[in-house]
Design an enzyme around this catalytic site. Structure first.
Site, short mmCIF file in Angstrom:
data_model
loop_
_atom_site.label_atom_id
_atom_site.label_comp_id
_atom_site.label_asym_id
_atom_site.label_seq_id
_atom_site.Cartn_x
_atom_site.Cartn_y
_atom_site.Cartn_z
N CYS A 52 0.87 -1.16 0.18
CA CYS A 52 -0.11 -0.01 -0.08
C CYS A 52 0.94 1.23 -0.09
CB CYS A 52 -0.90 0.03 1.23
SG CYS A 52 -1.96 1.62 1.39
N ASP A 59 -0.43 -5.74 0.14
CA ASP A 59 -1.56 -6.03 -0.37
C ASP A 59 -1.45 -7.39 -1.37
OD1 ASP A 59 -2.91 -3.54 0.53
OD2 ASP A 59 -2.10 -2.44 -1.14
N VAL A 74 5.56 -14.16 -23.91
CA VAL A 74 6.30 -13.76 -22.71
C VAL A 74 7.32 -14.84 -22.23
CG1 VAL A 74 4.56 -14.05 -21.00
CG2 VAL A 74 6.44 -12.19 -20.79
N GLU A 75 8.47 -14.64 -21.90
CA GLU A 75 9.31 -15.89 -21.16
C GLU A 75 8.82 -15.67 -19.88
OE1 GLU A 75 11.56 -18.09 -19.23
OE2 GLU A 75 12.14 -15.72 -18.90
#
Length: 154
Positions: A52, A59, A74-75
């Protein structure tokens, strides 16, 4: 079946420390061996953590990322490290959620991407954040993200 060229990757197969911040995290991509075919890739991070920005308290969120790749994927190790970099990063739920999606869009230029970020309650209120690039291509099976609305103990 084709083998993906991973020669340009800097993190896969090596020991890498968690990046200091999301801005310093290196997201990497690999060629999509099925470019030209519309299909959905899903990543789920059920224990995502950030801080936060007001209190410094942790959080927690359950994050689901779905995308229809174009020329790149994406790797996954780089994605894991990117998501881990939020552990010491202070930002509001909405900012974390949309930033993740926009970084992936910038890197991959996917045909379509959506994020569902299901944040656990702070101050008694769960916050869910949803963002997508636009309408998904027709004819693609998009399963429900499968995260039930927060009910507490009720």
């Amino acid at each position: 079946m084709s083998v993906t060229d991973v020669s340009g990757l800097s993190q896969l197969g090596t020991k890498v420390d968690t990046p200091e911040s999301p801005e310093k995290a290196v997201l990497e991509k690999v060629p999509n061996g099925n470019a030209g075919t519309d299909y959905v890739v899903r990543f789920t991070a059920p224990e995502f953590t950030s801080l936060c920005p007001m209190t410094g308290q942790p959080d927690f969120a359950h994050i689901v990322i779905d995308y229809i790749p174009g020329d790149f994927l994406v790797e996954s190790k780089s994605l894991k490290l990117f998501l881990q970099s939020f552990r010491n990063h202070g930002a509001f739920h909405e900012d974390c959620s949309v930033y993740i999606a926009k970084r992936l869009v910038e890197l991959l230029q996917p045909k379509w991407l959506r994020i569902g970020a299901y944040w656990y309650p702070r101050g008694g209120i769960p916050i869910d954040v949803f963002w997508q690039t636009g309408a998904a291509p027709e004819g693609v099976w998009l399963p429900d993200q499968g995260v039930a609305p927060y009910r507490g103990r009720g």
